[in-house]
Design an enzyme around this catalytic site. Sequence first.
Site, short mmCIF file in Angstrom:
data_model
loop_
_atom_site.label_atom_id
_atom_site.label_comp_id
_atom_site.label_asym_id
_atom_site.label_seq_id
_atom_site.Cartn_x
_atom_site.Cartn_y
_atom_site.Cartn_z
N ASP A 229 1.05 -1.19 -0.19
CA ASP A 229 0.02 0.10 -0.07
C ASP A 229 0.74 1.43 -0.01
O ASP A 229 1.85 1.32 0.77
CB ASP A 229 -1.04 0.00 1.11
CG ASP A 229 -1.94 1.29 1.35
OD1 ASP A 229 -2.67 0.96 0.48
OD2 ASP A 229 -1.69 1.79 2.35
N GLU A 302 1.00 -0.53 -4.80
CA GLU A 302 0.10 0.39 -5.04
C GLU A 302 0.87 1.88 -5.40
O GLU A 302 1.34 2.35 -4.05
CB GLU A 302 -0.96 0.57 -4.17
CG GLU A 302 -2.06 1.52 -4.46
CD GLU A 302 -2.70 2.25 -3.04
OE1 GLU A 302 -3.95 2.20 -2.86
OE2 GLU A 302 -2.06 2.58 -2.02
#
Length: 584
Positions: A229, A302
């Site tokens: 993330d 990401e």
Amino acid sequence: MTLLRVIILGLVAPCIFVYGAGENQSKDWWKTASIYQIYPRSFKDSDGDGIGDLKGIREMLPYLKEIGVDATWLSPIFKSPMADFGYDISDFFDIQPEYGTLKDLDDLIATAKEIGIKVLLDLVPNHSSDENEWFIKSLNREKGYEDFYVWHPGYPDPKNATNRLPPSNWVSHFRFSAWTWREERQEFYLHQFHYKQPDFNYRNPAVVQQMKDVMTFWLKRGIDGFRIDAVPNLFEVAPDQNGKYPDEPLTGETNNPDDYNYVKHIYTVNQPETIDMVYQWRQVVDEFQRENGGDTRILLTEAYSPLDVLMQYYGNGTVNGSHVPFNFHLITELNGTSTAPDYENVINEWMNAMPAGGTANWVLGNHDNRRVASRYGVEKIDLLNMLLMILPGVAVTYNGEEIGMTDVWISWKDTVDPQACNTDPSHYEAVSRDVARTPFQWSDGKDAGFSTSSHTWLPIGSNYKQVNVEGEREYVRSYLNTYKRAKELRRNTKTFQNGDFKMLAINENVIGIKRSLQNEDTFVMVANVGSKVERVNLFALVDSLGLMEVVLSSGTSSRRIGDVVHPVEVILLPDEALYLRTKE
Ligand SMILES: *[C@@H]1O[C@H](CO)[C@@H](O)[C@H](O)[C@H]1NC(C)=O
Ligand SMILES: *[C@@H]1O[C@H](CO)[C@@H](O)[C@H](O)[C@H]1NC(C)=O
Ligand SMILES: *[C@@H]1O[C@H](CO)[C@@H](O)[C@H](O)[C@H]1NC(C)=O
Ligand SMILES: *[C@@H]1O[C@H](CO)[C@@H](O)[C@H](O)[C@H]1NC(C)=O
Ligand SMILES: *[C@@H]1O[C@H](CO)[C@@H](O)[C@H](O)[C@H]1NC(C)=O
Ligand SMILES: CC(=O)N[C@H]1CO[C@H](CO)[C@@H](O)[C@@H]1O
Ligand SMILES: [Ca+2]
Ligand SMILES: [Ca+2]
């Protein structure tokens, strides 16, 4: 194949194959994978508390098999006070109790392995919870933890002797200063997100090692890789020799210093060190595989970053990086009003930018964005799922997109997303991510089959009686069956797996894609992304004059599987998408 088609094919001059030879050896599993993102809180509630959980996911794994998923990644399930629904981790080595236990995860992994589905976990390395023991130790300046986070005393306030001013003008993603004062330590800590999410100090080697240990811990439990993330926010610029952090320049877009768009994030995002950190994480998964055998463990990263930065995540020629640096361009660059040339540009841009040997990937939706139906319009759901499945490389689906779930309007009272709660009743709708996080719609029964609770954590979408798995299984031309059929072709035909790829705009409103492979059938997708009837010929795409057989049509089409079309003239209704098969 129709007799007519055979005859016409017989008249066509043989084609010369310029590429494709040697391309059909089977690829490593992930290179053509369909990856399915599960939002655990909303997938399936096994114990009736209104919150999805690991046992629920395990129970529904056969559904993943049914729709042809190769791997699933679970949004965070780690222990967390849930200030940001699991993106604020208080213990990186344990499971959030409302989702289950380590044993439940082990069981889930075991069942997934039995039926051939890989499991990826979501690593959140940019920060921890302020309730994490590492933060508490850092707050108390315990030895070894003093510099685990980014601390700074700030500056005296000339206007108020009891106040301190933050070290810089940096603004958090969730509005307000990215610096929060702690009396205990008499210093500010940095948080690029929620104030309960202090940023790790990645300039401290102990932090880097700690995060690698976290990865190894979960790899040992049998997972197949990580989705990582918020990579761009890992590093901030280092302070200068006087210990001073530079202010970021103003954008001029807003006068509100609490707004994330107040400053240009040149010192807090995409610092060059982040690329190297991804390369180091790749070494962790590669090394684990070398030592333990088994299939390739993968990294998905990401980052909403410029294309040239994203391409560096793949590797730099000497060192490998992320297997799948997420390509969000189907989310950020295209929408319901995009023209065929827009599609052509956005898709070919990625294909052309990739380094040699790179594998493409396409993310159609996720938990941070509105649903496909809301971004493109419900009438384009089949078209986009068909597009996703015929593109080369990795296809990423967010749970619910395969049945055409739509955004669910959530009242201010029911809003739980902190990004929205930090605003007010007149502004929350613009930023709330709750709309795409509502419970999965399994059936037309109570709570859409998600739960038995009288109160689910977010309301159920009001269209669940029409849009749900059970109902769509029964209806041949449902979104679900279109998705399944497209996925079946993708999985079972060599051309979809290994074929060459060509994409173009046939006119302003019609896109055409060709996948071809020596000695195999050629597949073509044509789709009308505009709002009026189109009449096109396919000669820019196919050389053959043979009839083409419809192998899949969108629900917006009047054509059926097995119908034939002639490439000289194809008439397409608005939003109609077809997969056609031909020999070249
Ligand atoms: C490609 O597939 C064909 C037919 O399946 C097979 O005969 C051929 O040996 C394969 N070539 C390679 C390079 O794998
Ligand atoms: C001075 O700063 C303190 C601490 O931030 C605050 O509580 C107080 O209200 C401030 N006083 C004035 C007059 O702004
Ligand atoms: C590739 O990255 C590694 C690790 O960051 C670095 O040491 C090396 O110099 C880079 N090579 C090139 C060609 O940029
Ligand atoms: C990078 O990955 C490729 C494919 O997996 C592999 O062949 C190559 O050896 C790797 N390079 C390095 C430097 O690890
Ligand atoms: C939709 O996408 C097109 C380009 O594909 C862009 O020009 C347009 O601004 C986008 N519209 C919205 C509302 O984002
Ligand atoms: C790009 C981005 O915002 N990624 C994640 C980083 O962490 C925040 C806060 O936990 C998440 O909400 C984001 O999804
Ligand atoms: Ca539950
Ligand atoms: Ca950071």
